[in-house]
Design an enzyme around this catalytic site. Structure first.
Site, PDB file in Angstrom:
ATOM      1  N   GLY A   1       7.583 -16.457   4.784  1.00  0.00           N
ATOM      2  CA  GLY A   1       8.632 -17.120   5.551  1.00  0.00           C
ATOM      3  C   GLY A   1       9.824 -16.236   5.869  1.00  0.00           C
ATOM      4  O   GLY A   1      10.886 -16.732   6.242  1.00  0.00           O
TER       5      GLY A   1
ATOM      6  N   GLU B   1      -0.447 -13.171  -1.381  1.00  0.00           N
ATOM      7  CA  GLU B   1       0.770 -13.468  -0.628  1.00  0.00           C
ATOM      8  C   GLU B   1       1.979 -12.892  -1.359  1.00  0.00           C
ATOM      9  O   GLU B   1       2.516 -13.534  -2.284  1.00  0.00           O
ATOM     10  CB  GLU B   1       0.958 -14.985  -0.509  1.00  0.00           C
ATOM     11  CG  GLU B   1      -0.139 -15.682   0.251  1.00  0.00           C
ATOM     12  CD  GLU B   1       0.357 -17.000   0.841  1.00  0.00           C
ATOM     13  OE1 GLU B   1       0.232 -17.170   2.050  1.00  0.00           O
ATOM     14  OE2 GLU B   1       0.891 -17.829   0.088  1.00  0.00           O
TER      15      GLU B   1
ATOM     16  N   GLY C   1       1.619 -19.841   7.227  1.00  0.00           N
ATOM     17  CA  GLY C   1       2.556 -20.957   7.167  1.00  0.00           C
ATOM     18  C   GLY C   1       3.135 -21.255   8.539  1.00  0.00           C
ATOM     19  O   GLY C   1       2.528 -21.909   9.379  1.00  0.00           O
ATOM     20  N   GLY C   2       4.332 -20.728   8.790  1.00  0.00           N
ATOM     21  CA  GLY C   2       5.097 -21.044   9.996  1.00  0.00           C
ATOM     22  C   GLY C   2       4.299 -20.972  11.296  1.00  0.00           C
ATOM     23  O   GLY C   2       4.410 -21.863  12.147  1.00  0.00           O
TER      24      GLY C   2
ATOM     25  N   HIS D   1       0.277 -21.782  -5.080  1.00  0.00           N
ATOM     26  CA  HIS D   1       1.149 -21.175  -4.063  1.00  0.00           C
ATOM     27  C   HIS D   1       2.463 -20.766  -4.740  1.00  0.00           C
ATOM     28  O   HIS D   1       2.938 -21.457  -5.651  1.00  0.00           O
ATOM     29  CB  HIS D   1       1.404 -22.174  -2.929  1.00  0.00           C
ATOM     30  CG  HIS D   1       2.098 -21.537  -1.773  1.00  0.00           C
ATOM     31  ND1 HIS D   1       3.454 -21.307  -1.766  1.00  0.00           N
ATOM     32  CD2 HIS D   1       1.619 -21.032  -0.606  1.00  0.00           C
ATOM     33  CE1 HIS D   1       3.786 -20.706  -0.635  1.00  0.00           C
ATOM     34  NE2 HIS D   1       2.687 -20.525   0.096  1.00  0.00           N
TER      35      HIS D   1
ATOM     36  N   SER E   1       4.172 -14.119   6.528  1.00  0.00           N
ATOM     37  CA  SER E   1       4.645 -13.754   7.869  1.00  0.00           C
ATOM     38  C   SER E   1       3.526 -13.250   8.782  1.00  0.00           C
ATOM     39  O   SER E   1       3.731 -12.323   9.566  1.00  0.00           O
ATOM     40  CB  SER E   1       5.799 -12.750   7.777  1.00  0.00           C
ATOM     41  OG  SER E   1       6.899 -13.368   7.126  1.00  0.00           O
TER      42      SER E   1
ATOM     43  N   ASN F   1      -1.212 -23.319   6.476  1.00  0.00           N
ATOM     44  CA  ASN F   1      -0.550 -24.035   5.391  1.00  0.00           C
ATOM     45  C   ASN F   1       0.680 -24.701   5.993  1.00  0.00           C
ATOM     46  O   ASN F   1       1.667 -24.038   6.272  1.00  0.00           O
ATOM     47  CB  ASN F   1      -0.157 -23.037   4.285  1.00  0.00           C
ATOM     48  CG  ASN F   1       0.722 -23.654   3.218  1.00  0.00           C
ATOM     49  OD1 ASN F   1       0.852 -24.883   3.149  1.00  0.00           O
ATOM     50  ND2 ASN F   1       1.330 -22.833   2.380  1.00  0.00           N
ATOM     51  N   TRP F   2       0.582 -25.995   6.190  1.00  0.00           N
ATOM     52  CA  TRP F   2       1.684 -26.713   6.846  1.00  0.00           C
ATOM     53  C   TRP F   2       2.859 -26.990   5.920  1.00  0.00           C
ATOM     54  O   TRP F   2       3.892 -27.492   6.367  1.00  0.00           O
ATOM     55  CB  TRP F   2       1.161 -28.031   7.444  1.00  0.00           C
ATOM     56  CG  TRP F   2       0.456 -27.858   8.758  1.00  0.00           C
ATOM     57  CD1 TRP F   2       0.349 -26.710   9.490  1.00  0.00           C
ATOM     58  CD2 TRP F   2      -0.208 -28.881   9.516  1.00  0.00           C
ATOM     59  NE1 TRP F   2      -0.355 -26.951  10.648  1.00  0.00           N
ATOM     60  CE2 TRP F   2      -0.698 -28.278  10.688  1.00  0.00           C
ATOM     61  CE3 TRP F   2      -0.438 -30.242   9.310  1.00  0.00           C
ATOM     62  CZ2 TRP F   2      -1.407 -28.993  11.659  1.00  0.00           C
ATOM     63  CZ3 TRP F   2      -1.141 -30.954  10.275  1.00  0.00           C
ATOM     64  CH2 TRP F   2      -1.618 -30.339  11.441  1.00  0.00           C
ATOM     65  N   LYS F   3       2.702 -26.719   4.642  1.00  0.00           N
ATOM     66  CA  LYS F   3       3.776 -26.990   3.671  1.00  0.00           C
ATOM     67  C   LYS F   3       4.282 -28.436   3.849  1.00  0.00           C
ATOM     68  O   LYS F   3       3.496 -29.310   4.171  1.00  0.00           O
ATOM     69  CB  LYS F   3       4.905 -25.961   3.821  1.00  0.00           C
ATOM     70  CG  LYS F   3       4.362 -24.538   3.817  1.00  0.00           C
ATOM     71  CD  LYS F   3       5.395 -23.487   3.637  1.00  0.00           C
ATOM     72  CE  LYS F   3       4.721 -22.123   3.672  1.00  0.00           C
ATOM     73  NZ  LYS F   3       5.583 -21.060   3.238  1.00  0.00           N
TER      74      LYS F   3
ATOM     75  N   GLU G   1       5.420 -21.091  -3.926  1.00  0.00           N
ATOM     76  CA  GLU G   1       6.461 -22.132  -3.923  1.00  0.00           C
ATOM     77  C   GLU G   1       6.221 -23.133  -5.051  1.00  0.00           C
ATOM     78  O   GLU G   1       7.169 -23.665  -5.630  1.00  0.00           O
ATOM     79  CB  GLU G   1       6.497 -22.818  -2.546  1.00  0.00           C
ATOM     80  CG  GLU G   1       7.102 -21.872  -1.502  1.00  0.00           C
ATOM     81  CD  GLU G   1       6.599 -22.068  -0.086  1.00  0.00           C
ATOM     82  OE1 GLU G   1       5.981 -23.107   0.209  1.00  0.00           O
ATOM     83  OE2 GLU G   1       6.814 -21.149   0.730  1.00  0.00           O
TER      84      GLU G   1
HETATM   85  P1  PGA Z   1       4.464 -17.854   6.253  1.00  0.00           P
HETATM   86  O1  PGA Z   1       3.933 -18.609   4.937  1.00  0.00           O
HETATM   87  O2  PGA Z   1       3.255 -17.557   7.111  1.00  0.00           O
HETATM   88  O3  PGA Z   1       5.398 -18.823   6.912  1.00  0.00           O
HETATM   89  O4  PGA Z   1       5.132 -16.594   5.797  1.00  0.00           O
HETATM   90  C1  PGA Z   1       2.728 -18.236   4.318  1.00  0.00           C
HETATM   91  C2  PGA Z   1       2.447 -19.148   3.155  1.00  0.00           C
HETATM   92  O5  PGA Z   1       3.399 -19.583   2.486  1.00  0.00           O
HETATM   93  O6  PGA Z   1       1.288 -19.470   2.872  1.00  0.00           O
END
Ligand code: PGA
Length: 270
Positions: free
Chosen positions: A191, A185, A252-253, A99, A231, A11-13, A101
Protein backbone atom coordinates in the site's frame (compact mmCIF):
# COMPACT_ATOMS: atom_id res chain seq x y z
CA UNK A 1 10.28 -23.42 -17.95
CA UNK A 2 7.48 -22.83 -15.41
CA UNK A 3 4.81 -25.49 -15.37
CA UNK A 4 2.80 -23.97 -12.55
CA UNK A 5 -0.46 -22.20 -13.42
CA UNK A 6 0.00 -18.53 -12.58
CA UNK A 7 -2.21 -17.10 -9.86
CA UNK A 8 -3.55 -13.55 -9.81
CA UNK A 9 -5.21 -13.00 -6.44
CA UNK A 10 -6.94 -9.73 -5.59
CA UNK A 11 -7.12 -8.82 -1.92
CA UNK A 12 -9.96 -6.39 -1.41
CA UNK A 13 -9.17 -5.92 2.30
CA UNK A 14 -11.99 -4.01 4.08
CA UNK A 15 -13.34 -2.42 0.91
CA UNK A 16 -16.63 -3.05 -0.90
CA UNK A 17 -20.08 -3.92 0.36
CA UNK A 18 -21.95 -6.94 -0.95
CA UNK A 19 -23.65 -4.72 -3.56
CA UNK A 20 -20.28 -3.23 -4.62
CA UNK A 21 -18.87 -6.74 -5.09
CA UNK A 22 -21.77 -7.80 -7.30
CA UNK A 23 -21.45 -4.55 -9.29
CA UNK A 24 -17.77 -5.38 -9.85
CA UNK A 25 -18.78 -8.82 -11.17
CA UNK A 26 -21.35 -7.21 -13.47
CA UNK A 27 -18.70 -4.84 -14.86
CA UNK A 28 -16.35 -7.76 -15.46
CA UNK A 29 -19.14 -9.62 -17.25
CA UNK A 30 -19.40 -6.72 -19.69
CA UNK A 31 -15.65 -6.84 -20.46
CA UNK A 32 -13.58 -9.13 -22.67
CA UNK A 33 -11.55 -11.23 -20.27
CA UNK A 34 -8.41 -13.32 -20.91
CA UNK A 35 -9.95 -16.47 -19.37
CA UNK A 36 -7.08 -18.74 -20.33
CA UNK A 37 -7.40 -21.08 -17.39
CA UNK A 38 -4.35 -23.10 -18.33
CA UNK A 39 -2.17 -19.98 -18.16
CA UNK A 40 -3.54 -18.00 -15.24
CA UNK A 41 -6.07 -18.44 -12.50
CA UNK A 42 -7.81 -15.26 -11.35
CA UNK A 43 -9.22 -15.01 -7.83
CA UNK A 44 -10.75 -12.29 -5.69
CA UNK A 45 -10.43 -12.50 -1.91
CA UNK A 46 -13.40 -10.47 -0.73
CA UNK A 47 -14.58 -9.35 2.72
CA UNK A 48 -16.68 -12.04 4.43
CA UNK A 49 -19.85 -9.95 4.11
CA UNK A 50 -19.44 -9.74 0.32
CA UNK A 51 -18.98 -13.47 -0.26
CA UNK A 52 -22.62 -14.53 -0.45
CA UNK A 53 -23.50 -15.21 -4.09
CA UNK A 54 -20.14 -13.91 -5.31
CA UNK A 55 -18.81 -17.31 -6.37
CA UNK A 56 -21.93 -17.79 -8.52
CA UNK A 57 -21.56 -14.34 -10.07
CA UNK A 58 -17.86 -14.93 -10.81
CA UNK A 59 -18.06 -18.57 -11.96
CA UNK A 60 -19.11 -17.84 -15.58
CA UNK A 61 -16.24 -15.32 -15.75
CA UNK A 62 -13.73 -17.93 -14.55
CA UNK A 63 -12.87 -15.86 -11.48
CA UNK A 64 -12.52 -17.82 -8.25
CA UNK A 65 -13.38 -16.56 -4.80
CA UNK A 66 -11.38 -16.52 -1.59
CA UNK A 67 -11.62 -15.17 1.93
CA UNK A 68 -9.10 -13.02 3.77
CA UNK A 69 -9.08 -14.77 7.11
CA UNK A 70 -10.38 -17.88 8.87
CA UNK A 71 -10.60 -19.37 12.35
CA UNK A 72 -9.08 -22.81 12.82
CA UNK A 73 -11.95 -24.35 14.79
CA UNK A 74 -14.75 -26.13 12.98
CA UNK A 75 -17.33 -24.17 14.97
CA UNK A 76 -17.70 -22.83 18.48
CA UNK A 77 -18.00 -19.84 20.76
CA UNK A 78 -15.72 -17.51 18.80
CA UNK A 79 -17.71 -14.31 18.37
CA UNK A 80 -17.04 -12.58 15.09
CA UNK A 81 -15.05 -15.40 13.52
CA UNK A 82 -15.69 -17.55 10.43
CA UNK A 83 -14.72 -21.18 9.91
CA UNK A 84 -13.40 -23.07 6.89
CA UNK A 85 -16.71 -24.89 6.43
CA UNK A 86 -18.61 -21.57 6.39
CA UNK A 87 -16.28 -20.27 3.67
CA UNK A 88 -16.52 -23.49 1.67
CA UNK A 89 -20.32 -23.31 1.87
CA UNK A 90 -20.13 -19.91 0.16
CA UNK A 91 -18.04 -21.33 -2.68
CA UNK A 92 -14.64 -20.10 -1.51
CA UNK A 93 -11.67 -21.98 -2.86
CA UNK A 94 -8.90 -19.88 -1.30
CA UNK A 95 -8.19 -18.22 2.02
CA UNK A 96 -5.48 -15.65 2.76
CA UNK A 97 -3.72 -16.49 6.03
CA UNK A 98 -1.30 -14.41 8.07
CA UNK A 99 -1.53 -11.22 6.05
CA UNK A 100 0.82 -8.67 7.62
CA UNK A 101 -2.16 -6.47 8.54
CA UNK A 102 -3.59 -9.37 10.56
CA UNK A 103 -0.22 -10.06 12.14
CA UNK A 104 0.21 -6.37 13.03
CA UNK A 105 -3.33 -5.43 14.13
CA UNK A 106 -4.87 -8.72 15.27
CA UNK A 107 -1.89 -10.41 16.88
CA UNK A 108 -1.75 -13.37 14.50
CA UNK A 109 1.39 -15.30 15.32
CA UNK A 110 3.47 -17.73 13.28
CA UNK A 111 1.94 -20.52 15.37
CA UNK A 112 -1.63 -19.36 14.58
CA UNK A 113 -0.87 -19.11 10.91
CA UNK A 114 0.76 -22.55 10.85
CA UNK A 115 -2.25 -24.14 12.53
CA UNK A 116 -4.70 -22.43 10.19
CA UNK A 117 -2.70 -23.54 7.15
CA UNK A 118 -3.03 -27.18 8.16
CA UNK A 119 -6.75 -26.76 8.88
CA UNK A 120 -7.38 -25.01 5.55
CA UNK A 121 -5.74 -27.83 3.58
CA UNK A 122 -7.49 -30.47 5.66
CA UNK A 123 -10.88 -28.91 5.01
CA UNK A 124 -10.25 -28.26 1.31
CA UNK A 125 -9.36 -24.56 1.12
CA UNK A 126 -6.17 -23.46 -0.61
CA UNK A 127 -4.19 -21.33 1.86
CA UNK A 128 -2.39 -18.23 0.61
CA UNK A 129 0.11 -17.84 3.42
CA UNK A 130 1.60 -14.35 3.63
CA UNK A 131 5.11 -13.69 4.85
CA UNK A 132 7.40 -10.69 4.67
CA UNK A 133 9.78 -8.45 6.54
CA UNK A 134 9.26 -4.90 7.84
CA UNK A 135 11.38 -2.00 6.65
CA UNK A 136 13.37 -2.07 9.87
CA UNK A 137 14.07 -5.77 9.43
CA UNK A 138 15.11 -5.27 5.81
CA UNK A 139 17.41 -2.39 6.69
CA UNK A 140 18.85 -4.46 9.51
CA UNK A 141 19.72 -7.27 7.08
CA UNK A 142 17.13 -9.54 8.73
CA UNK A 143 15.03 -10.44 5.67
CA UNK A 144 16.20 -14.05 5.29
CA UNK A 145 15.97 -14.69 9.05
CA UNK A 146 12.40 -13.38 9.20
CA UNK A 147 11.34 -15.39 6.16
CA UNK A 148 12.97 -18.54 7.53
CA UNK A 149 11.07 -18.25 10.79
CA UNK A 150 7.68 -17.31 9.27
CA UNK A 151 7.82 -19.98 6.55
CA UNK A 152 9.56 -22.45 8.87
CA UNK A 153 6.64 -22.44 11.33
CA UNK A 154 4.18 -23.33 8.56
CA UNK A 155 6.44 -25.99 7.07
CA UNK A 156 7.01 -27.62 10.45
CA UNK A 157 3.25 -27.90 10.94
CA UNK A 158 2.83 -29.39 7.46
CA UNK A 159 5.58 -31.92 8.11
CA UNK A 160 3.86 -32.93 11.29
CA UNK A 161 0.60 -33.36 9.39
CA UNK A 162 2.43 -35.64 6.94
CA UNK A 163 4.01 -37.63 9.74
CA UNK A 164 0.64 -38.19 11.37
CA UNK A 165 -1.21 -39.01 8.18
CA UNK A 166 -0.90 -42.78 8.80
CA UNK A 167 -2.75 -42.67 12.12
CA UNK A 168 -4.84 -39.69 11.12
CA UNK A 169 -5.64 -39.92 7.41
CA UNK A 170 -6.81 -36.66 5.84
CA UNK A 171 -10.60 -36.39 5.46
CA UNK A 172 -12.32 -36.60 2.09
CA UNK A 173 -11.93 -33.27 0.36
CA UNK A 174 -8.56 -32.55 1.97
CA UNK A 175 -6.01 -31.00 -0.38
CA UNK A 176 -2.47 -32.21 -1.05
CA UNK A 177 0.44 -30.21 0.38
CA UNK A 178 1.40 -29.16 -3.14
CA UNK A 179 -1.72 -26.94 -3.20
CA UNK A 180 0.05 -24.60 -0.79
CA UNK A 181 0.42 -20.99 -1.95
CA UNK A 182 2.87 -18.64 -0.24
CA UNK A 183 2.80 -14.90 -0.87
CA UNK A 184 5.96 -12.93 -0.21
CA UNK A 185 4.81 -9.47 0.75
CA UNK A 186 7.46 -7.15 2.18
CA UNK A 187 5.53 -5.05 4.70
CA UNK A 188 7.21 -1.84 3.52
CA UNK A 189 5.86 -2.42 0.01
CA UNK A 190 2.20 -2.93 0.95
CA UNK A 191 0.00 0.00 0.00
CA UNK A 192 2.99 2.34 -0.21
CA UNK A 193 3.60 2.51 -3.96
CA UNK A 194 7.15 1.42 -3.15
CA UNK A 195 7.41 -2.07 -4.64
CA UNK A 196 10.31 -4.46 -4.26
CA UNK A 197 12.57 -4.83 -7.28
CA UNK A 198 11.74 -7.97 -9.24
CA UNK A 199 15.26 -9.30 -8.58
CA UNK A 200 14.99 -8.85 -4.83
CA UNK A 201 11.56 -10.50 -4.84
CA UNK A 202 12.90 -13.40 -6.91
CA UNK A 203 15.76 -13.86 -4.45
CA UNK A 204 13.45 -14.13 -1.43
CA UNK A 205 10.99 -16.32 -3.32
CA UNK A 206 13.77 -18.68 -4.35
CA UNK A 207 14.71 -18.92 -0.67
CA UNK A 208 11.09 -19.80 0.15
CA UNK A 209 11.08 -22.49 -2.54
CA UNK A 210 14.30 -23.91 -1.12
CA UNK A 211 12.81 -23.99 2.35
CA UNK A 212 9.80 -25.89 0.98
CA UNK A 213 12.15 -28.30 -0.79
CA UNK A 214 14.16 -28.95 2.35
CA UNK A 215 11.03 -29.55 4.43
CA UNK A 216 8.62 -31.27 2.06
CA UNK A 217 10.69 -32.51 -0.86
CA UNK A 218 11.47 -31.52 -4.44
CA UNK A 219 8.14 -32.45 -5.94
CA UNK A 220 6.06 -30.28 -3.63
CA UNK A 221 8.58 -27.43 -3.96
CA UNK A 222 8.23 -27.65 -7.72
CA UNK A 223 4.41 -27.54 -7.58
CA UNK A 224 3.74 -25.04 -4.79
CA UNK A 225 3.00 -21.56 -6.05
CA UNK A 226 4.78 -18.55 -4.62
CA UNK A 227 3.46 -15.04 -5.27
CA UNK A 228 4.83 -11.56 -4.85
CA UNK A 229 2.68 -8.87 -3.26
CA UNK A 230 3.23 -5.22 -2.39
CA UNK A 231 2.30 -2.30 -4.69
CA UNK A 232 1.76 -4.54 -7.72
CA UNK A 233 0.13 -2.56 -10.54
CA UNK A 234 -0.78 -3.28 -14.17
CA UNK A 235 2.45 -1.62 -15.28
CA UNK A 236 4.84 -3.62 -13.10
CA UNK A 237 3.22 -7.06 -12.76
CA UNK A 238 4.93 -8.44 -15.87
CA UNK A 239 8.41 -7.80 -14.48
CA UNK A 240 7.62 -10.03 -11.50
CA UNK A 241 6.05 -12.78 -13.55
CA UNK A 242 9.14 -12.98 -15.76
CA UNK A 243 11.16 -14.18 -12.78
CA UNK A 244 11.71 -17.95 -12.73
CA UNK A 245 10.23 -18.55 -9.27
CA UNK A 246 7.45 -15.95 -9.10
CA UNK A 247 4.16 -17.61 -9.96
CA UNK A 248 1.75 -14.72 -9.61
CA UNK A 249 0.76 -11.77 -7.50
CA UNK A 250 -1.35 -10.87 -4.49
CA UNK A 251 -2.72 -7.44 -5.28
CA UNK A 252 -4.50 -5.03 -2.95
CA UNK A 253 -5.25 -1.52 -4.21
CA UNK A 254 -4.94 -2.29 -7.92
CA UNK A 255 -7.52 -5.10 -7.67
CA UNK A 256 -10.36 -2.81 -6.58
CA UNK A 257 -11.30 -1.32 -9.94
CA UNK A 258 -12.59 -3.71 -12.59
CA UNK A 259 -10.53 -2.16 -15.40
CA UNK A 260 -7.34 -2.35 -13.35
CA UNK A 261 -8.02 -5.96 -12.31
CA UNK A 262 -8.69 -6.94 -15.93
CA UNK A 263 -5.45 -5.28 -17.02
CA UNK A 264 -3.51 -7.17 -14.32
CA UNK A 265 -5.14 -10.34 -15.59
CA UNK A 266 -4.24 -9.55 -19.22
CA UNK A 267 -0.65 -8.86 -18.26
CA UNK A 268 -0.52 -12.13 -16.30
CA UNK A 269 -1.84 -14.13 -19.23
CA UNK A 270 0.85 -12.88 -21.64
P1 PGA B 1 -1.16 -3.48 -2.22
O1 PGA B 1 -1.53 -4.59 -1.12
O2 PGA B 1 -1.20 -4.17 -3.57
O3 PGA B 1 -2.22 -2.43 -2.09
O4 PGA B 1 0.22 -2.99 -1.90
C1 PGA B 1 -1.07 -5.91 -1.23
C2 PGA B 1 -1.62 -6.74 -0.10
O5 PGA B 1 -1.78 -6.22 1.01
O6 PGA B 1 -1.91 -7.93 -0.28
Amino acid sequence: MKTRVKLLAGNWKMYKTHADALAFAAELAATTLPRDDAAVEAVICAPATALFGLADAFAPLHVGVGAQHMHEAQEGAFTGEVSASMLLALGCRYVILGHSERRAHFAESDANVAKKTVVALDRGLIPIVCVGETLEQREGGQTATVIRSQVGAVLAALREREAQSDQNPPATGALPLASLVVAYEPVWAIGTGRSSSAQDAQEVILLIRELIRAALGAEIAQQARILYGGSVKPDNIATYLKQPDIDGALVGGASLKPESFVELWRQSAL
